[in-house]
Design a protein around this motif. Structure first.
Motif, short mmCIF file in Angstrom:
data_model
loop_
_atom_site.label_atom_id
_atom_site.label_comp_id
_atom_site.label_asym_id
_atom_site.label_seq_id
_atom_site.Cartn_x
_atom_site.Cartn_y
_atom_site.Cartn_z
N SER A 164 2.11 -3.71 17.69
CA SER A 164 2.24 -2.25 17.59
C SER A 164 2.45 -1.83 16.14
CB SER A 164 3.39 -1.75 18.46
OG SER A 164 4.62 -2.34 18.06
N GLU A 165 1.82 -0.71 15.76
CA GLU A 165 2.04 -0.17 14.41
C GLU A 165 3.22 0.79 14.45
OE1 GLU A 165 -0.32 2.07 10.73
OE2 GLU A 165 -1.37 1.67 12.61
N VAL A 166 4.10 0.68 13.46
CA VAL A 166 5.30 1.52 13.40
C VAL A 166 5.35 2.28 12.08
CG1 VAL A 166 6.62 0.13 15.02
CG2 VAL A 166 6.69 -0.44 12.59
N GLU A 167 6.25 3.27 12.03
CA GLU A 167 6.26 4.20 10.91
C GLU A 167 7.03 3.69 9.70
OE1 GLU A 167 6.77 6.30 14.93
OE2 GLU A 167 7.73 4.65 13.84
N ALA A 168 8.09 2.91 9.94
CA ALA A 168 9.01 2.59 8.85
C ALA A 168 9.60 1.20 9.03
CB ALA A 168 10.13 3.63 8.76
N CYS A 169 9.94 0.57 7.90
CA CYS A 169 10.65 -0.71 7.91
C CYS A 169 11.36 -0.83 6.57
CB CYS A 169 9.69 -1.88 8.11
SG CYS A 169 10.52 -3.50 8.07
N GLY A 170 12.68 -0.66 6.61
CA GLY A 170 13.44 -0.65 5.37
C GLY A 170 13.42 -1.96 4.62
N ASN A 171 13.55 -3.08 5.33
CA ASN A 171 13.55 -4.38 4.65
C ASN A 171 12.20 -4.66 4.00
OD1 ASN A 171 16.23 -5.12 5.26
ND2 ASN A 171 15.63 -5.78 7.31
N ALA A 172 11.12 -4.28 4.67
CA ALA A 172 9.78 -4.47 4.09
C ALA A 172 9.59 -3.58 2.88
CB ALA A 172 8.71 -4.18 5.13
N THR A 173 10.12 -2.36 2.94
CA THR A 173 9.97 -1.44 1.81
C THR A 173 10.60 -2.01 0.55
OG1 THR A 173 10.02 0.43 3.35
CG2 THR A 173 10.37 0.92 1.03
N ARG A 174 11.73 -2.70 0.69
CA ARG A 174 12.36 -3.33 -0.49
C ARG A 174 11.49 -4.44 -1.06
NH1 ARG A 174 16.55 -3.77 2.83
NH2 ARG A 174 16.74 -6.02 2.53
N CYS A 175 10.65 -5.05 -0.22
CA CYS A 175 9.78 -6.14 -0.70
C CYS A 175 8.58 -5.62 -1.49
CB CYS A 175 9.30 -6.98 0.48
SG CYS A 175 10.58 -7.99 1.25
N VAL A 176 8.20 -4.36 -1.28
CA VAL A 176 6.97 -3.85 -1.89
C VAL A 176 7.02 -3.85 -3.42
CG1 VAL A 176 5.39 -1.90 -2.05
CG2 VAL A 176 6.33 -2.55 0.17
N PRO A 177 8.07 -3.34 -4.08
CA PRO A 177 8.06 -3.41 -5.54
C PRO A 177 8.08 -4.84 -6.06
CG PRO A 177 10.20 -2.64 -4.75
CD PRO A 177 9.26 -2.62 -3.58
N LEU A 178 8.70 -5.76 -5.32
CA LEU A 178 8.67 -7.17 -5.71
C LEU A 178 7.26 -7.72 -5.58
CD1 LEU A 178 10.50 -9.56 -6.55
CD2 LEU A 178 10.77 -10.08 -4.12
N PHE A 179 6.54 -7.34 -4.52
CA PHE A 179 5.17 -7.80 -4.29
C PHE A 179 4.24 -7.25 -5.37
CE2 PHE A 179 0.96 -7.25 -2.31
CZ PHE A 179 0.72 -8.52 -1.83
N VAL A 180 4.40 -5.96 -5.71
CA VAL A 180 3.53 -5.31 -6.69
C VAL A 180 3.93 -5.67 -8.12
CG1 VAL A 180 2.72 -3.06 -7.54
CG2 VAL A 180 3.02 -3.44 -5.08
N GLY A 181 5.23 -5.93 -8.31
CA GLY A 181 5.71 -6.34 -9.63
C GLY A 181 6.25 -5.22 -10.48
N ARG A 182 6.53 -4.06 -9.86
CA ARG A 182 7.06 -2.92 -10.63
C ARG A 182 7.61 -1.88 -9.66
NH1 ARG A 182 3.06 1.15 -10.39
NH2 ARG A 182 1.01 0.36 -9.77
N ASP A 183 8.31 -0.89 -10.20
CA ASP A 183 8.77 0.23 -9.40
C ASP A 183 7.54 0.98 -8.85
OD1 ASP A 183 11.19 -0.57 -10.39
OD2 ASP A 183 11.53 1.19 -11.64
N VAL A 184 7.63 1.43 -7.60
CA VAL A 184 6.46 2.05 -6.98
C VAL A 184 6.86 3.22 -6.09
CG1 VAL A 184 4.87 0.09 -6.96
CG2 VAL A 184 6.57 0.30 -5.13
N THR A 185 5.94 4.15 -5.93
CA THR A 185 5.99 5.12 -4.84
C THR A 185 5.08 4.59 -3.74
OG1 THR A 185 4.23 6.42 -5.87
CG2 THR A 185 6.51 7.10 -6.28
N ILE A 186 5.51 4.76 -2.49
CA ILE A 186 4.83 4.13 -1.35
C ILE A 186 4.53 5.20 -0.31
CG2 ILE A 186 4.97 2.32 0.40
CD1 ILE A 186 7.38 1.19 -1.30
N ARG A 187 3.27 5.32 0.08
CA ARG A 187 2.88 6.22 1.15
C ARG A 187 2.97 5.47 2.47
NH1 ARG A 187 3.42 10.82 2.87
NH2 ARG A 187 2.76 11.66 0.84
#
Length: 266
Positions: free
Chosen positions: A67-90
């Motif tokens: 199932s697709e869900v709207e939000a995941c706080g723990n995953a959101t913290r991983c995104v800047p680490l994955f991208v390598g910088r501070d990010v805005t995320i849609r």
């Protein structure tokens, strides 16, 4: 072959796929196959990072059940680490701002919502002290932090039969989009223990949005004030919120390894 990273936030683990270089078709069956811990890669959630017209990146979140869900706080913290910088995320829950800190990330998770139809509930009721409960549980609170949460503040967290009550409450008709079920115990002025039965994932080591929702509910009930330390089985998150403002979540994010996979084989 497609590249992916295995990451986790407090043990809540993810397969993170970079779809910015080319589209990756995801079906419920494919997500379930990738998430399978025996025959697949294994994860609580699969995360797709893509392009966004109004943000640095987009993030799609799929639970282990597909199932697709709207939000995941723990995953959101991983995104800047994955991208390598501070990010805005849609995300489906809105635009989030995530910045790197030593050992993890701090995320502005947006403003919580409390209207019954924003949770959503099946019919109108007070969401601070809901006139509903299950077995011996106290009256819960409900909060939407991009996804729906119900929070029970209990006297003895270890006495709660979470694995039995969690799925029962998650799938109750009161919640037309199902619900994440939080069982919390205040253990200090600004300290709460939390176990979360996640919608579509069951018990996980940590739930970032659950920590946000629980801290907000505790502050609204005047049980605590921010910043609140939320101790989950996987570790601690620090949640800060002032009524009328947005939620700040700070905690660890960990890159485990990178790999390659042929997604058509799943």
């Amino acid at each position: 072959m497609g590249r992916f990273s295995k990451m986790h936030g407090l043990g809540n683990d993810f397969v993170v796929i970079d779809a910015r270089t080319g589209p990756v078709a995801m079906t419920e069956a494919r997500v379930r196959a990738i998430a399978d811990r025996h025959a697949g890669i294994g994860c609580d959630q699969l995360i797709m990072i893509g392009d966004a017209p109004d943000a640095d990146v987009s993030m799609q979140i799929f639970n282990a059940d597909g199932s697709e869900v709207e939000a995941c706080g723990n995953a959101t913290r991983c995104v800047p680490l994955f991208v390598g910088r501070d990010v805005t995320i849609r995300t489906k829950a809105g635009l989030l701002d995530a910045r790197l800190i030593d050992g993890g990330a701090s995320v502005d998770m947006g403003a919580p919502r409390f209207e019954w139809d924003a949770i959503p509930l099946a019919y109108a009721m007070d969401t601070l002290t809901m006139p509903a409960s299950w077995e011996d549980l106290p009256a819960p609170a409900a909060v939407n932090v991009g996804n729906p949460h119900i929070i029970f503040f209990v006297e003895d967290l270890d006495a709660v039969p979470v694995e039995r009550l969690g799925p029962l409450i998650e799938q109750d008709p009161l919640f037309p989009q199902r619900v994440n079920v939080n069982f919390a115990q205040m253990v200090g002025d600004r300290h709460v223990r939390l176990i979360v039965w996640e919608r579509g994932a069951g018990l996980t080591r940590a739930c970032g949005t659950g920590a946000c929702a629980t801290a907000v509910a505790g502050i609204r009930r005047k049980l605590t004030s921010g910043p609140v330390t939320v101790t989950l089985p996987g570790g601690d998150l620090v949640i800060d919120w002032t009524p009328g403002g947005t939620i700040q979540m700070t905690g660890s994010a960990t890159h485990v390894f990178d790999g390659e996979a042929d997604w058509t084989r799943f």
